[in-house]
Design a protein around this motif. Structure first.
Motif, PDB file in Angstrom:
ATOM      1  N   SER A  21       0.842  -1.198   0.000  1.00 37.46           N
ATOM      2  CA  SER A  21       0.000   0.000   0.000  1.00 37.46           C
ATOM      3  C   SER A  21       0.873   1.242   0.000  1.00 37.46           C
ATOM      4  N   VAL A  28      -0.689  -6.413   1.196  1.00 37.87           N
ATOM      5  CA  VAL A  28      -2.082  -6.594   0.851  1.00 37.87           C
ATOM      6  C   VAL A  28      -2.338  -8.030   0.426  1.00 37.87           C
ATOM      7  N   SER A 203     -14.466   4.049  -4.715  1.00 35.75           N
ATOM      8  CA  SER A 203     -13.721   3.009  -4.004  1.00 35.75           C
ATOM      9  C   SER A 203     -12.343   3.517  -3.624  1.00 35.75           C
ATOM     10  N   THR A 204     -11.941   3.243  -2.403  1.00 39.48           N
ATOM     11  CA  THR A 204     -10.627   3.701  -1.920  1.00 39.48           C
ATOM     12  C   THR A 204      -9.593   2.585  -1.919  1.00 39.48           C
ATOM     13  N   ASN A 205      -9.956   1.425  -2.429  1.00 34.61           N
ATOM     14  CA  ASN A 205      -9.024   0.294  -2.439  1.00 34.61           C
ATOM     15  C   ASN A 205      -8.125   0.401  -3.666  1.00 34.61           C
ATOM     16  N   THR A 207      -4.964  -0.147  -4.395  1.00 38.51           N
ATOM     17  CA  THR A 207      -4.074  -1.230  -4.804  1.00 38.51           C
ATOM     18  C   THR A 207      -4.837  -2.348  -5.487  1.00 38.51           C
ATOM     19  N   THR A 208      -5.924  -2.770  -4.891  1.00 40.33           N
ATOM     20  CA  THR A 208      -6.718  -3.840  -5.494  1.00 40.33           C
ATOM     21  C   THR A 208      -7.290  -3.405  -6.839  1.00 40.33           C
ATOM     22  N   ASN A 209      -7.772  -2.177  -6.924  1.00 40.11           N
ATOM     23  CA  ASN A 209      -8.370  -1.695  -8.166  1.00 40.11           C
ATOM     24  C   ASN A 209      -7.367  -1.666  -9.309  1.00 40.11           C
ATOM     25  N   ARG A 264      -3.757   6.947  -7.273  1.00 32.94           N
ATOM     26  CA  ARG A 264      -5.204   6.914  -7.489  1.00 32.94           C
ATOM     27  C   ARG A 264      -5.572   6.814  -8.967  1.00 32.94           C
TER      28      ARG A 264
END
Length: 465
Positions: A21, A28, A203-205, A207-209, A264
């Motif tokens: 992250s 993660v 969405s604030t995720n 890394t996953t996004n 982002r």
């Protein structure tokens, strides 16, 4: 050749892919080690799905650095500054079929295709897998195969279309017309789009996004696909959908794009960690651009990036007077750090590209001014970069402005050569840059080893090689 030795190369452990992250370096994802030989993949039960899925993502990671090299080293961004013959060929525009990077990218793309094919062949018959998981992983396989074939055909031209894991058949497979490959790419993207998961706006995720595929990832890839096809309306629509999705946002400071992983605005990014830093490999971007400085930013590109028009995009490169000697201009690329820094990942797509795709598509349709015009999209990026606003109104001028803006914004992200070729500008731009440039370099050669080992490729090398 699509021979068995290609498939027997190891798909490295995705312990390699420790996703970190931005703020805390908190792990993660840290899966168990997966050391897959692609001809020994196992997918017999539900517990096998995740390791094979991670193996698929790892093959994508294996294509990343060579794709950047193809897109930017083949073009006018670099000059040779080292000792390795492969890099001398790129710098001097004397690329040969024996260049190891030419073979590395080919092999990495077909490893991705092979693992995708394995999943597409095998997963439908595995009992006990939740239907939602099955649909998602099959969609990811369709996307990865499309991605690899898209890069392959725009790098090498007509390429073998590999749709199975049958090694006997794949040892003797000829070239397929680009139009047929691209039709298959589109079909795969459409299949992926139907079943990839949606991500909610806001969405604030981050890394996953950026790591795992979702519908917006696929829309972004399809926007690029349609741009290359000159289907301006579809390119505009899909790029606009990604921009409007609310999943991604432009960073306030362009320097964050250069110096940080998982920003982002990252749509698709492949990650590295201290445990698997690629810095010692032949295609390590940090090693080539910073450590050994085998290639350095060309004098022409330096002039472009330090101009007022580039604004803060000048952060892409940095100057060190201690490097200034002989033919070394003292400049280095800053986008690819070491494993201990926060910018050693490779970004494959980000939101700024969507603005540029939409701007080009709008300009080509004559949509120049106003809130829904090309100039407005370009000025979004110029505002972020503290660069002067564009006030052009003639279509031809705006189309060239998009080309320049792609240099300012996307330098060393693997686009330049592909852009020049797809727009028909390669010969004019590159012949002015290098006396060695010829039209044959609008494609890379088929690797010499493949020509020698695949009977169906004998005598089928790209013209001029």
């Amino acid at each position: 050749m699509i021979h068995s030795a290609l498939f027997m190369r190891s798909v490295r452990s995705l312990t390699a892919l420790l996703l970190v992250s931005l703020a805390s370096c908190q792990t993660v994802l840290e899966p168990d080690p997966v050391d897959l030989l692609v001809d020994e993949l196992v997918l017999n039960e539900p517990n096998d799905v995740q390791p094979v899925r991670i193996g698929l993502y790892n093959t994508l990671r294996g294509t990343a650095s060579s794709t950047i090299i193809a897109g930017d080293f083949t073009a006018d961004y670099i000059q040779f500054n080292g000792t390795f013959s492969d890099n001398r060929e790129f710098g001097n525009k004397q690329i040969t079929a024996a260049n190891s990077v030419v073979g590395t990218l080919w092999g990495a793309l077909y490893r991705t295709i092979y693992v995708a094919n394995f999943i597409l062949e095998t997963l439908p018959g595995v009992a006990g897998v939740p239907e939602s998981t099955r649909k998602q992983v099959l969609a990811e396989a369709h996307f990865m195969r499309a991605w690899a074939n898209f890069i392959g055909t725009y790098t090498y031209g007509d390429i073998p279309q590999v749709t199975t894991t049958n090694q006997a058949a794949n040892r003797n497979i000829g070239r397929t017309a680009r139009a047929t490959i691209l039709a298959a790419v589109l079909a795969d993207y459409q299949a992926a789009l139907a079943d990839l998961p949606a991500v909610a706006a806001g969405s604030t995720n981050v890394t996953t996004n950026a790591t795992y595929l979702n519908k917006a990832t696929c829309q972004a890839a399809m926007a690029r696909f349609y741009l290359y096809q000159r289907n301006w309306a579809q390119a505009e629509t899909l790029a606009g959908q990604v921009i409007a999705s609310g999943i991604y946002a432009l960073e306030t400071n362009y320097s964050d794009v250069v110096l940080k992983d998982f920003t982002r605005e990252s749509i698709l990014e492949v990650g590295y960690s201290l445990s698997d830093d690629p810095g010692t490999t032949a295609t390590s971007l940090n090693n080539l651009l910073v450590g050994r400085r085998e290639v350095i930013p060309s004098n022409q590109l330096v002039t472009t990036l330090v101009s007022t028009e580039a604004g803060t995009r000048r952060e892409t490169i940095g100057f060190n007077v201690q490097n200034l000697r002989g033919s070394d201009n003292g400049w280095s690329v800053r986008k690819y750090g070491t494993a201990s820094e926060d910018n050693n990942n490779i970004v494959l797509m980000r939101l700024a590209e969507m603005y540029l795709i939409r701007a080009e598509a709008r300009a080509q349709q004559g949509k120049i001014t106003g809130a829904a015009g090309a100039v407005a999209d370009l000025n979004v990026l110029r505002t972020r970069a503290n660069a002067p606003a564009i006030a052009l109104t003639a279509q031809a001028d705006v189309v060239l402005a998009v080309e320049r803006e792609r240099v300012y914004e996307l330098a060393f992200e693997g686009h330049r050569w592909y852009d020049l070729v797809r727009t028909g500008r390669a010969q004019a731009v590159m012949s002015a840059f290098s006396p060695n440039w010829t039209s044959r370099f609008e494609l890379w050669p088929i690797p010499q080893s493949e020509i020698q080992q695949n009977p169906a490729l004998a005598g089928k090398q790209n013209p001029g090689y």
